[in-house]
Design an enzyme around this catalytic site. Structure first.
Site, mmCIF file in Angstrom:
data_model
loop_
_atom_site.group_PDB
_atom_site.id
_atom_site.type_symbol
_atom_site.label_atom_id
_atom_site.label_comp_id
_atom_site.label_asym_id
_atom_site.label_seq_id
_atom_site.Cartn_x
_atom_site.Cartn_y
_atom_site.Cartn_z
ATOM 1 N N VAL A 184 -10.136 1.924 0.842
ATOM 2 C CA VAL A 184 -10.796 3.223 0.859
ATOM 3 C C VAL A 184 -10.587 3.881 -0.493
ATOM 4 O O VAL A 184 -9.479 3.898 -1.028
ATOM 5 C CB VAL A 184 -10.224 4.111 1.990
ATOM 6 N N CYS A 185 -11.665 4.402 -1.037
ATOM 7 C CA CYS A 185 -11.599 5.011 -2.362
ATOM 8 C C CYS A 185 -12.519 6.224 -2.401
ATOM 9 O O CYS A 185 -13.049 6.647 -1.385
ATOM 10 C CB CYS A 185 -12.000 3.990 -3.405
#
Length: 113
Positions: A11-12
């Site tokens: 997740v970014c």
């Protein structure tokens, strides 16, 4: 290794740099003898979409650039009983997919009942 499945979600913020990491991790997993009998899936999604995808994964790793969102993302993971960790800044910067893959495996193995 007794790990039939390893589905990792990175997740970014937007996904550009994490996409490079996903490619590296997939390559390492594909060439790993210890993961030869493991169903491996590695994807990246923006943090804002975590709730939509978390159920499909075994572990969530968040990019160091959004570590300030950890507590909010952890709540979502906890609702789905999924382990979550923050990717080490140095491993992320060096695109050390091997270390990050090991981190994901450790999180999954230590989260087992």
């Amino acid at each position: 290794m007794d790990l039939p499945r390893l589905h990792v979600l990175l997740v970014c913020n937007l996904g550009a740099s994490t996409g490079i990491m996903v490619a590296k991790m997939r390559e390492i997993a594909k060439n790993s003898q210890s993961l030869a009998n493991t169903d491996v899936k590695i994807d990246a999604r923006p943090a804002g979409e975590l709730r939509e995808y978390v159920a499909d994964y075994d572990v969530v790793l968040i990019g160091p650039q959004i570590k300030h969102l950890y507590e909010n993302l952890k709540k979502i993971c906890d609702e789905h009983n999924k382990p979550i960790g923050i990717i080490d800044t140095q491993d992320y910067g060096m695109v050390n997919g091997g270390n990050i893959l090991k981190q994901a495996i450790r999180l999954v193995l230590t989260h087992r009942p």
